[in-house]
Write an enzyme that holds these catalytic residues in place. Sequence first.
Site, PDB file in Angstrom:
ATOM      1  N   LYS A   1       0.814  -1.212   0.000  1.00 48.40           N
ATOM      2  CA  LYS A   1       0.000   0.000   0.000  1.00 48.40           C
ATOM      3  C   LYS A   1       0.858   1.278   0.000  1.00 48.40           C
ATOM      4  O   LYS A   1       2.063   1.221   0.295  1.00 48.40           O
ATOM      5  CB  LYS A   1      -0.955  -0.060   1.201  1.00 48.40           C
TER       6      LYS A   1
ATOM      7  N   PHE B   1     -15.756   3.606   6.366  1.00 50.24           N
ATOM      8  CA  PHE B   1     -14.384   3.994   6.019  1.00 50.24           C
ATOM      9  C   PHE B   1     -14.110   3.972   4.507  1.00 50.24           C
ATOM     10  O   PHE B   1     -12.982   4.185   4.072  1.00 50.24           O
ATOM     11  CB  PHE B   1     -13.378   3.090   6.747  1.00 50.24           C
TER      12      PHE B   1
ATOM     13  N   ARG C   1      -2.772 -14.724   4.113  1.00 47.14           N
ATOM     14  CA  ARG C   1      -3.452 -14.002   5.206  1.00 47.14           C
ATOM     15  C   ARG C   1      -2.725 -14.254   6.534  1.00 47.14           C
ATOM     16  O   ARG C   1      -2.629 -13.379   7.381  1.00 47.14           O
ATOM     17  CB  ARG C   1      -4.924 -14.423   5.324  1.00 47.14           C
TER      18      ARG C   1
ATOM     19  N   THR D   1      -6.125  -7.457  10.176  1.00 48.25           N
ATOM     20  CA  THR D   1      -6.344  -6.145   9.543  1.00 48.25           C
ATOM     21  C   THR D   1      -5.816  -5.010  10.421  1.00 48.25           C
ATOM     22  O   THR D   1      -5.143  -4.096   9.933  1.00 48.25           O
ATOM     23  CB  THR D   1      -7.859  -5.938   9.297  1.00 48.25           C
TER      24      THR D   1
ATOM     25  N   ARG E   1       2.093  -7.187   8.831  1.00 49.94           N
ATOM     26  CA  ARG E   1       1.401  -6.003   9.364  1.00 49.94           C
ATOM     27  C   ARG E   1       1.928  -5.623  10.754  1.00 49.94           C
ATOM     28  O   ARG E   1       2.028  -4.441  11.073  1.00 49.94           O
ATOM     29  CB  ARG E   1      -0.111  -6.237   9.373  1.00 49.94           C
TER      30      ARG E   1
ATOM     31  N   ASN F   1      -2.338  -0.150   6.674  1.00 47.93           N
ATOM     32  CA  ASN F   1      -1.837  -1.416   7.211  1.00 47.93           C
ATOM     33  C   ASN F   1      -0.922  -2.177   6.252  1.00 47.93           C
ATOM     34  O   ASN F   1      -0.856  -3.396   6.260  1.00 47.93           O
ATOM     35  CB  ASN F   1      -3.007  -2.283   7.695  1.00 47.93           C
TER      36      ASN F   1
ATOM     37  N   HIS G   1      -2.263  -5.503   1.186  1.00 49.43           N
ATOM     38  CA  HIS G   1      -3.563  -6.132   0.921  1.00 49.43           C
ATOM     39  C   HIS G   1      -3.335  -7.616   0.668  1.00 49.43           C
ATOM     40  O   HIS G   1      -2.306  -7.998   0.121  1.00 49.43           O
ATOM     41  CB  HIS G   1      -4.187  -5.507  -0.338  1.00 49.43           C
TER      42      HIS G   1
HETATM   43  P1  IDP Z   1      -8.334  -6.805   4.997  1.00 47.77           P
HETATM   44  O1  IDP Z   1      -7.458  -5.847   4.208  1.00 47.77           O
HETATM   45  O2  IDP Z   1      -7.601  -7.381   6.190  1.00 47.77           O
HETATM   46  O3  IDP Z   1      -8.983  -7.866   4.147  1.00 47.77           O
HETATM   47  P2  IDP Z   1     -10.917  -5.477   5.037  1.00 47.77           P
HETATM   48  O4  IDP Z   1     -11.936  -5.625   6.119  1.00 47.77           O
HETATM   49  O5  IDP Z   1     -11.175  -6.152   3.730  1.00 47.77           O
HETATM   50  O6  IDP Z   1      -9.511  -5.921   5.638  1.00 47.77           O
HETATM   51  O7  IDP Z   1     -10.739  -3.918   4.801  1.00 47.77           O
HETATM   52  C1  IDP Z   1     -10.059  -3.431   3.644  1.00 47.77           C
HETATM   53  C2  IDP Z   1      -9.116  -2.328   4.071  1.00 47.77           C
HETATM   54  O8  IDP Z   1      -9.873  -1.213   4.555  1.00 47.77           O
HETATM   55  C3  IDP Z   1      -8.184  -2.668   5.249  1.00 47.77           C
HETATM   56  O9  IDP Z   1      -7.042  -3.374   4.854  1.00 47.77           O
HETATM   57  C4  IDP Z   1      -7.850  -1.291   5.792  1.00 47.77           C
HETATM   58  O10 IDP Z   1      -6.885  -0.629   4.977  1.00 47.77           O
HETATM   59  C5  IDP Z   1      -9.184  -0.567   5.610  1.00 47.77           C
HETATM   60  N1  IDP Z   1     -10.022  -0.654   6.829  1.00 47.77           N
HETATM   61  C6  IDP Z   1     -10.661  -1.758   7.311  1.00 47.77           C
HETATM   62  N2  IDP Z   1     -11.372  -1.473   8.417  1.00 47.77           N
HETATM   63  C7  IDP Z   1     -11.187  -0.151   8.643  1.00 47.77           C
HETATM   64  C8  IDP Z   1     -11.685   0.752   9.647  1.00 47.77           C
HETATM   65  O11 IDP Z   1     -12.450   0.388  10.561  1.00 47.77           O
HETATM   66  N3  IDP Z   1     -11.250   2.063   9.552  1.00 47.77           N
HETATM   67  C9  IDP Z   1     -10.424   2.498   8.546  1.00 47.77           C
HETATM   68  N4  IDP Z   1      -9.961   1.689   7.583  1.00 47.77           N
HETATM   69  C10 IDP Z   1     -10.319   0.384   7.629  1.00 47.77           C
HETATM   70 MG    MG Z   2     -10.333  -7.665   2.602  1.00 50.64          MG
END
Ligand code: IDP
Ligand code: MG
Length: 138
Positions: free
Chosen positions: A10, A58, A86, A92, A103, A113, A116
């Site tokens: 990212k 978000f 993962r 996350t 991470r 974070n 992806h």
């Molecule tokens: P993942 O990347 O671990 O699969 P997802 O729930 O798919 O997590 O969320 C996609 C991306 O959105 C996350 O990697 C993070 O960058 C962002 N994100 C997820 N939850 C939040 C939140 O509560 N606040 C701000 N950004 C978030």
């Molecule tokens: Mg995801």
Amino acid sequence: MGNITFTMIKPEAVEAKNTGAILKRIEIAGFRIVAMKKVHLTAERAAKFYEVHNEKPFYNELVEYMSGGPIIAAILEKDDAVASFRELIGATNPADAKEGTIRAEFAESLSKNAVHGSDSDENAHIESSFHFSDDERF
Ligand code: IDP
Ligand code: MG
């Protein structure tokens, strides 16, 4: 179980010059790089990529962040690639990510974070095809 997953390093991790260190972690963990490029997503492309999240509070922040600077996009190959990757990247929220995960080491925050990782075989294929044509895969 499928043998490919899709990843992005990212914008904040690219900016912090963590690309090499993260790719090294990925290769040491046994993933083979099938395709890779540096790309600056437009807001429209980032919005499309994260469309599944468009109801989330978000979403706008996520689109702005992911289109705010160049990323490294890659397709990775390994047995059970989605679950294995993962596990390598961790939760996350870096506050919940296990020690030794990418991470835990490189993420700045829940939103920034570092990486992806696809969440299913189906999405791994959709996301790979979003970024790469067949003749860009080796
Ligand atoms: P993942 O990347 O671990 O699969 P997802 O729930 O798919 O997590 O969320 C996609 C991306 O959105 C996350 O990697 C993070 O960058 C962002 N994100 C997820 N939850 C939040 C939140 O509560 N606040 C701000 N950004 C978030
Ligand atoms: Mg995801």
